[in-house]
Design an enzyme around this catalytic site. Structure first.
Site: not given
Length: 451
Positions: A73, A75, A149
């Site tokens: 994926d 982003d 994070d």
């Protein structure tokens, strides 16, 4: 003058101590292969940049490109607002309550676009445990990097210039194979307890060591996961199980003390020899299929993880006098209902799980037309693979799995021969079941006899 002196002394290392100014790595330094980058992700960044906005591929995609592994994926992070992003693309949809993002669709590929996030405001809605409930505060790129994070997920790649911006020493941590959270661990876990699950997943998947200060609070703060919405826990568990390293992730969860409550009684199952072997085989097979690029059914995965809880209740209901098939359905209801509080299992996945479980007693009826009817079942392959796991783990006789392997592969005459060669001990069982049904006797060969 002082800033210039610091730069001359520290060089690039000053970027790590000053999160507002990233370390800039060029193509020769980071080694990312542009061929691994999705053309659609490049199209999104180019469109945003041509409209006057900043835009970068970000997060896990950059981490994987640096490994180098082709990301699943992509982003994109930008300083454009969700409304501004939406106006630039024909198929773009704003989603999310906690933080709005934009999904840009290109055929079957989805590119997730987020606006740079700002610092969490003191007035942001939080629950009684400190978990942020809603946060649509936008900010600068360096603030966005602080909000991410882990250091290895806080790097930004610009396909146009082929440069990587590293705000928190992510490159150094990647080279040291270290997983380190950004900021004060206790505060970051309290803001979003799911970060503890992500720490376990990344450490297992990447074979990284969790930095001591990042790992230390996890065992104490693990109960905070109970306050996370079930849908988010399910999404994270699905990522864990579909990572290609499910077994390692589950072991990491247990090591960090994070497995309690996610899958009720799973830790007990894993302490039982047969249950541990069954789950280990299921996850190992799943990992192998994912690494080979083969499809994996989430329903099959969760059916495998929860099977021994179903099996235990199935036997208990039969021991209490219930017929085998109704007993199995009751057991499935009990186990699935117990999961609703922790995992928001989608209806389709729960339906697949029920189908797989319900097929298991049918595999033991190897007479007459029953096997032919089972061949027509839409979930035959999943149910058959599940049967083979039961055989391999020692739960049932491996001869049953071999018989079905031969029956599925055989032609018409071959199947008739297999039906005629039915084991002697099963000889008159079906007729006895029909005659003795009013007395509620247990049929021969049912799993209840194994209890």
């Amino acid at each position: 003058m002082i800033k210039k002196l610091i730069r001359s002394i520290l060089g690039k290392n000053k970027k790590v101590s000053d999160p507002t100014e990233p370390t800039v790595l060029h193509a020769k330094e980071h080694g990312i292969d542009p061929k691994l980058v999705s053309p659609n992700a490049i199209r999104v960044t180019d469109t945003l940049q041509q409209a006057g906005f900043k835009a970068f591929i970000v997060g896990g995609a950059v981490r994987d490109l640096l490994l180098p592994v082709k990301p699943k994926d992509f982003d994109v992070a930008t300083n454009a607002t969700p409304e501004q992003v939406k106006r630039l693309f024909r198929r773009a949809f704003i989603i999310g309550k906690r933080f709005q993002i934009v999904h840009v669709m290109f055929g079957q590929e989805l590119i997730e676009v987020t606006t740079f996030r700002g610092t969490v405001l003191d007035g942001a809605p939080k629950d009684e445990h400190g978990r942020v409930l809603r946060d649509n505060t936008f900010g600068s790129q360096h603030e966005d990097a602080v909000r991410r994070d882990f250091t290895i997920n806080a790097m930004y790649y610009d396909p146009a210039t082929q440069t990587v911006l590293d705000y928190h020493g992510g490159i150094a941590d990647m080279r040291a194979k270290t997983l380190r959270i950004i900021g004060v661990p206790e505060a970051r876990y309290r803001e979003d307890p799911v970060r503890m699950l992500r720490a376990a997943r990344f450490a297992a998947k990447l074979k990284f060591t969790i930095a001591p200060e990042t790992a230390a609070p996890i065992k104490v703060m693990a109960p905070l996961i109970n306050n996370v919405p079930a849908a988010r826990i399910f999404d994270e568990m699905l990522k864990l199980l579909m990572s290609g390293h499910a077994l390692a992730c589950l072991q990491q969860l247990r090591k960090e003390g994070l497995h309690h409550g996610l899958l009720p009684l799973l830790d007990v199952v894993l302490e039982q020899p047969m249950g541990e072997k069954f789950v280990t085989l299921a996850l190992s097979n799943t990992d192998a299929r994912i690494m080979q690029g083969k499809p994996v059914s989430p329903g099959f995965l969760f059916a495998s993880l929860l099977w021994h809880q179903v099996l235990e209740k199935w036997r208990a209901y039969q021991a209490a006098g219930e017929y085998p098939i109704p007993a199995l359905h009751l057991a499935a209801d009990d186990v699935l209902n117990a999961q609703t509080e922790k995992l928001a299992l989608q209806r389709k996945i729960a339906s697949d799980m029920r189908d797989i479980w319900a097929m298991q007693p049918r595999f033991e009826r190897r007479i007459g037309k029953s096997p032919y009817k089972l061949l027509e079942h839409l979930r035959l392959r999943a149910g058959y693979d599940f049967l083979l796991l039961r055989c391999a783990s020692g739960e049932i006789d491996p001869a049953i799995g071999q018989w079905w392997t031969d029956f599925i592969d055989a032609d018409g005459p071959g199947r008739e021969t297999l039906l005629a060669q039915k084991p002697k001990e099963e000889g008159a069982a079906p007729a006895k079941k029909r005659r003795r049904r009013p007395s509620r006797a247990k049929p021969a060969g049912s799993p209840a006899g194994e209890a």
